[in-house]
Structures are given as structure tokens and as C-alpha cells.
Design a protein around this motif. Structure first.
Motif, PDB file in Angstrom:
ATOM      1  N   LEU A  24      45.360  45.226  29.614  1.00  0.00           N
ATOM      2  CA  LEU A  24      44.049  44.647  29.333  1.00  0.00           C
ATOM      3  C   LEU A  24      43.288  44.311  30.608  1.00  0.00           C
TER       4      LEU A  24
ATOM      5  N   ARG B 256      43.939  45.622  33.531  1.00  0.00           N
ATOM      6  CA  ARG B 256      43.956  46.787  34.427  1.00  0.00           C
ATOM      7  C   ARG B 256      44.600  46.449  35.772  1.00  0.00           C
TER       8      ARG B 256
ATOM      9  N   SER C  83      38.508  38.473  36.042  1.00  0.00           N
ATOM     10  CA  SER C  83      38.803  38.820  34.649  1.00  0.00           C
ATOM     11  C   SER C  83      39.887  37.898  34.086  1.00  0.00           C
TER      12      SER C  83
ATOM     13  N   VAL D 113      42.231  36.902  30.126  1.00  0.00           N
ATOM     14  CA  VAL D 113      42.481  36.932  28.691  1.00  0.00           C
ATOM     15  C   VAL D 113      42.886  35.533  28.263  1.00  0.00           C
TER      16      VAL D 113
ATOM     17  N   TYR E 121      38.349  37.794  25.784  1.00  0.00           N
ATOM     18  CA  TYR E 121      38.473  38.638  26.972  1.00  0.00           C
ATOM     19  C   TYR E 121      37.180  38.485  27.764  1.00  0.00           C
TER      20      TYR E 121
ATOM     21  N   PRO F 229      33.803  47.538  33.789  1.00  0.00           N
ATOM     22  CA  PRO F 229      33.885  47.631  32.325  1.00  0.00           C
ATOM     23  C   PRO F 229      32.500  47.616  31.673  1.00  0.00           C
TER      24      PRO F 229
ATOM     25  N   ASP G 141      33.672  48.355  26.415  1.00  0.00           N
ATOM     26  CA  ASP G 141      35.021  48.145  26.936  1.00  0.00           C
ATOM     27  C   ASP G 141      35.459  46.694  26.722  1.00  0.00           C
TER      28      ASP G 141
ATOM     29  N   GLN H 262      36.228  46.053  23.061  1.00  0.00           N
ATOM     30  CA  GLN H 262      37.492  46.664  22.670  1.00  0.00           C
ATOM     31  C   GLN H 262      38.689  45.939  23.270  1.00  0.00           C
ATOM     32  N   SER H 263      38.539  45.405  24.483  1.00  0.00           N
ATOM     33  CA  SER H 263      39.641  44.674  25.109  1.00  0.00           C
ATOM     34  C   SER H 263      39.969  43.420  24.312  1.00  0.00           C
TER      35      SER H 263
ATOM     36  N   LYS I 273      41.752  44.540  21.153  1.00  0.00           N
ATOM     37  CA  LYS I 273      43.130  44.945  21.419  1.00  0.00           C
ATOM     38  C   LYS I 273      44.028  43.727  21.658  1.00  0.00           C
TER      39      LYS I 273
END
Length: 500
Positions: free
Chosen positions: A342, A344, A369, A371, A469, A476, A480, A483-484, A487
Motif C-alpha cells: 500500500l 509502496r 504517506s 495507512v 489512506y 499517486p 490510486d 483504491q489504496s 484495498k
């Protein structure tokens, strides 16, 4: 008394209402700095010492009864004390209105709305019944509809515990004429089936705007004993009629009534509801916490999952767990491998555990970034694993309403490098499929219009999970980022399902 202080901490502000059992005050708990409701049991002048002692005993029984019942559909009792020679009950403050007031102001309710209220009340009653207690005064005035969407059964002050001597052995009938089951009017102590009858009478009033039996108190009692229950119009009519069957043994089982009500609440037709057997308190294996949920599982077992470190109640068909019941480490819901994909990065961060008023959470931040995940709870519940599917649904809908209220807000995440608040605009809240039993999603966009954060909320059984996210990196795209978040939500849901 007018105003005053109880136990050195509860400051009485103003009366909220009064009835035959006493007066309810708005009060301030100065120790915990919160508003509460305080019920004052008023004792008439000229009572004998025995009568006064019985009244105090009744209040203590209410405290003992209510304090053991933990469910979002049952008003929470915080404290009980005796001052000024009478008892006082300190309870959670509910904001909203009773079902009786709602019907009085707006008239009959749509069947789906009434069905949802009935299912919520019956689940709360099932929790009480599983502990050997009956409410004995289910009626529109004791069903409270809060501003946050909760349906709460109030006034367990006349609740009766099995095996406990009643305080009304000298002829006083407990309950409200027109909402008292025939067998109790006939002198029997009643049981869970009696509460079901009263709920049926309550739902009749909800969908018609009038009581099933009208007239004077004596006439209502006589008609309840001698006349068949009227049939309400609409899809709930047959079910309400079955709930109000004259003989307790011919009323349907709550385990059948609850899903039938839920089906109507969801806009479906009323399924066939067979007459039940005489309802008794569930067996001990069904008495474990949140009994209303567990009773609903026709065949269930408790499975210990070593890898997840918690217990779930799971149906025999391998479907969605009925309830997750023991806390787990939320940082295990997204694996290190998934975090790396997620974000990267080949060196995914370890989860940072935390907790706030909304529940335990975990975050995986790196530069620019991150999560985040939180398993949420409402303000009336100790932890997320004490939630029920009913309270979880209410919380889920409340979160959706919350996000629709705010188009603009400040956002920051210091751990990924955003230390100063960023003015952000919310995208429309939308329903989402492919994760949980129900889900919604939204994004936040910065001043440039570019999305920097995506959120997914989903409900699985009794858990509400929020997944985020966020990134301020250039690469991104908005899609993107969406979708992250999806996911990450799917990965956490799969972890829950696998553990179950």
C-alpha cells in the motif's frame, strides 16, 4: 425539593418530567463533568414505615436490575443513592423523544420504521430475558428515540427477576392497562411472552396511531381479557396480531420475530411467522454476553482462534460471524506485507498502536504517506467488542450522517509530515460494495483540488471499522488513493473473516 446537590457530586439543574413513579431531573455530574438524568422516587406523605421501606426496596431492585443489563437498547444506570429520605437513580441522559410523543406529534409511523423500532426493542428485551428478567411495562412511553438514532427501552423500575418476590402482592397491578398481557391481568406472573405481547401492543399503536384497546382503564382491562386483538393494516398486521395472541404458548418465538421485523425494516415482505412454543429463559449456554445476538443463531458454537487471540460466535454454515466478543490487536488486521504494498515501500513500518474515545486504532506512517485503521465504538459502550450488530448499525449510520454534515474541515497528520492544518474539502459520501456487510467511502481534497486522503467505513457483524489512506506525494493519482483505501479495508476485512 427545587434544586440541590446529591452525594456531593450531582448538581440538580431542572426537572425533565414527572410521572407516577417520581420525577426526572437534568443534573450535572461534577466529578466526571457530564450531564446525567437523575430519577427521584417521590414518596407520598403519610406512608407507613413498611410502605416507605418497600418503595426504597423497589428502587434498589431497579438499580440491581438495570445495572446488570448492558445493551445499547437499554438505558444505562450509573449510580444509586438514598438522600433526603428517598432513593435517587443516576442514569445516562437521553436526548430525543419517546415513541409516544413521536406518535402524538406525527401520527402513525411507516411500517419499515416501526419494524426497526420493534426489532431493536425486542433485542434489548431478549438480553433482559436471558438474565431471567422481564420488563413488565413495555409501552410507547417507555421506548425512547434518541437524536443519534438509538432506540432505548427505559424504566426498568418495575422489572421483575425470576425467583424474586414481587412487591405488589396486595393487589396492585404493575403496568399500563392496554399494554398488559392477558395472562398477567389474570393473576399470573408472566414471562418473556408477556413482554412480547406488550411490544405487539406498542407496535400496533406505532403503525395505527391509536391503542389496540381504548376507553377507560377498566374497559381496556376487560377488552384485553375478552376481545381478540385487532389486526393492524399494512405488512406488520399479521405479525403484530401473532405477538398479541391471547395464549402465551401460541405467540411466536422472538428468534423468529426479530428477523421478520428486520426484513420489513429493510423494505421486504413479511415472511411467514409460525406460532411459537412457550417462551422460557434461554438455556445457560445462551446466557453469555449480548444474548440477543446469540439467541438469534439457531445453531452456533464458540471458536477459539489462536492466531487472532480472540473468540467469535460463528454460525455453523461458515457465514459472517455473529459477533466478535473479545478484544484483539488491531495492528494485526493489516499485514506488514500489505502495508508495504500500500505504501509502496520495501521497508514497511511497524504499526503504531493508539486509542481514543472512538476506540483502539493503529497507524502505519512513513514520510508523505500513511495507512490508518480504527475499530470503533459508541460513547455508551466500553469497547468495540461489546457492541452488538444493532448498536454497530446505529454507529455506522451515525458516522455516515456525521460526514455529510461537513463539507470543509482542517486535516493534518504530523507523522507523515503534515504538521500544519490543511484546509480540505470533502467529496460526496457514497455507498460502497465489496467490503463488509455495508460500507461507505469519501475523500478529502486539498486547496489544489487534488485528493490527499480516502476513507472507507464498513460494518462486519458487530464491528465498525474505519480505514484511511493518505498521501501528499506527487505520484499517486486520485483514483490510486481511492483504491489504496479500498484495498486496505478489504485486507482488514479478510483478516477478520480468516480469524473467524
Amino acid at each position: 425539593m427545587s434544586t440541590g446537590r446529591l452525594a456531593g457530586r450531582y448538581s440538580l439543574q431542572r426537572p425533565l418530567g414527572a410521572g407516577g413513579m417520581g420525577k426526572v431531573w437534568l443534573a450535572r455530574d461534577e466529578m466526571l463533568d457530564r450531564d446525567v438524568a437523575v430519577k427521584e422516587l417521590t414518596l407520598p406523605e403519610g406512608m407507613s414505615p413498611k410502605e416507605r421501606a418497600d418503595s426504597v426496596k423497589r428502587a434498589v431492585r431497579e438499580a440491581q436490575a438495570t445495572a446488570r443489563l448492558r445493551h445499547s437498547g437499554i438505558v444505562a444506570l450509573h449510580d444509586v443513592l438514598v438522600e433526603y429520605e428517598r432513593p435517587w437513580l443516576v442514569m445516562e441522559l437521553l436526548r430525543g423523544r419517546t415513541l409516544a410523543d413521536t406518535i402524538r406529534e406525527f401520527g402513525p409511523m411507516p411500517p419499515d420504521y416501526a419494524a426497526r423500532i420493534g426489532a431493536d426493542v425486542l433485542e434489548a428485551l431478549s438480553v433482559a430475558h436471558a438474565q431471567g428478567m422481564q420488563h413488565r411495562d413495555v409501552k410507547p412511553g417507555n421506548v425512547f428515540l434518541t437524536e443519534s438514532g438509538r432506540v432505548v427501552l427505559t424504566d426498568f423500575g418495575i422489572a421483575r427477576q425470576e425467583g424474586q418476590a414481587t412487591l405488589t402482592e396486595q393487589g396492585l397491578m404493575i403496568g399500563s392497562p392496554g399494554f398488559i398481557a392477558p395472562e398477567r391481568l389474570d393473576g399470573h406472573p408472566g414471562g418473556p411472552a408477556s413482554d412480547l405481547w406488550s411490544l405487539g401492543a406498542t407496535l400496533y399503536t406505532a403503525v395505527t396511531g391509536t391503542a389496540a384497546y381504548a376507553g377507560s382503564a377498566a374497559q381496556r382491562v376487560r377488552d384485553t381479557m375478552t376481545q381478540p386483538p385487532p389486526v393492524a393494516p399494512g405488512p406488520l398486521g399479521p405479525l403484530i396480531n401473532a405477538m398479541m395472541a391471547h395464549h402465551p404458548e401460541t405467540r411466536p418465538d422472538p428468534r423468529v420475530v426479530i428477523p421478520a421485523l428486520r426484513q420489513v425494516a429493510a423494505g421486504g415482505p413479511l415472511p411467514h411467522v409460525p406460532a411459537g412454543q412457550e417462551m422460557t429463559v434461554p438455556s445457560p449456554v445462551r446466557k453469555r454476553g449480548r444474548a440477543a445476538l446469540w439467541i438469534a443463531a439457531a445453531a452456533a458454537l464458540v471458536v477459539a482462534v489462536a492466531a487472532g487471540g480472540f473468540f467469535v460466535l460463528r454460525s455453523m454454515d461458515g457465514g459472517v460471524p455473529t459477533a466478535f466478543t473479545v478484544p484483539m490487536d488491531v495492528c494485526t488486521l493489516i499485514s506488514q506485507e500489505d502495508v508495504g504494498l500500500l505504501l509502496r515501500t520495501q521497508s514497511p513500518p511497524k504499526g503504531q498502536r493508539g486509542s481514543d474515545d472512538e476506540g483502539p486504532k493503529c497507524s502505519w506512517p512513513i514520510s508523505q504517506s500513511g495507512v490508518g485503521l480504527q475499530v470503533q465504538k459508541d460513547s455508551d459502550t466500553v469497547d468495540p467488542w461489546s457492541m452488538t450488530p444493532v448498536s454497530a448499525r446505529t454507529l455506522f449510520q451515525g458516522q455516515k450522517r456525521y460526514w455529510t454534515r461537513y463539507d470543509q474541515l482542517d486535516w493534518k497528520w504530523p507523522e507523515i509530515g503534515v504538521k500544519d492544518s490543511m484546509k480540505s474539502k470533502r467529496t460526496p459520501v457514497r455507498e460502497l460494495s465489496g467490503v463488509g456487510e455495508e460500507a461507505f467511502a469519501l475523500e478529502l481534497a486539498g486547496p489544489s483540488g487534488r485528493v490527499h486522503s480516502a476513507y472507507v467505513y464498513y460494518r462486519l457483524a458487530n464491528l465498525v471499522v474505519r480505514v484511511e489512506y493518505s498521501t501528499v506525494a506527487d505520484r499517486p493519482t486520485d483514483e490510486d488513493i481511492k483504491q489504496s483505501a479500498l484495498k486496505a479495508a478489504q485486507a482488514s476485512e479478510q483478516a477478520l473473516r480468516n480469524a473467524a
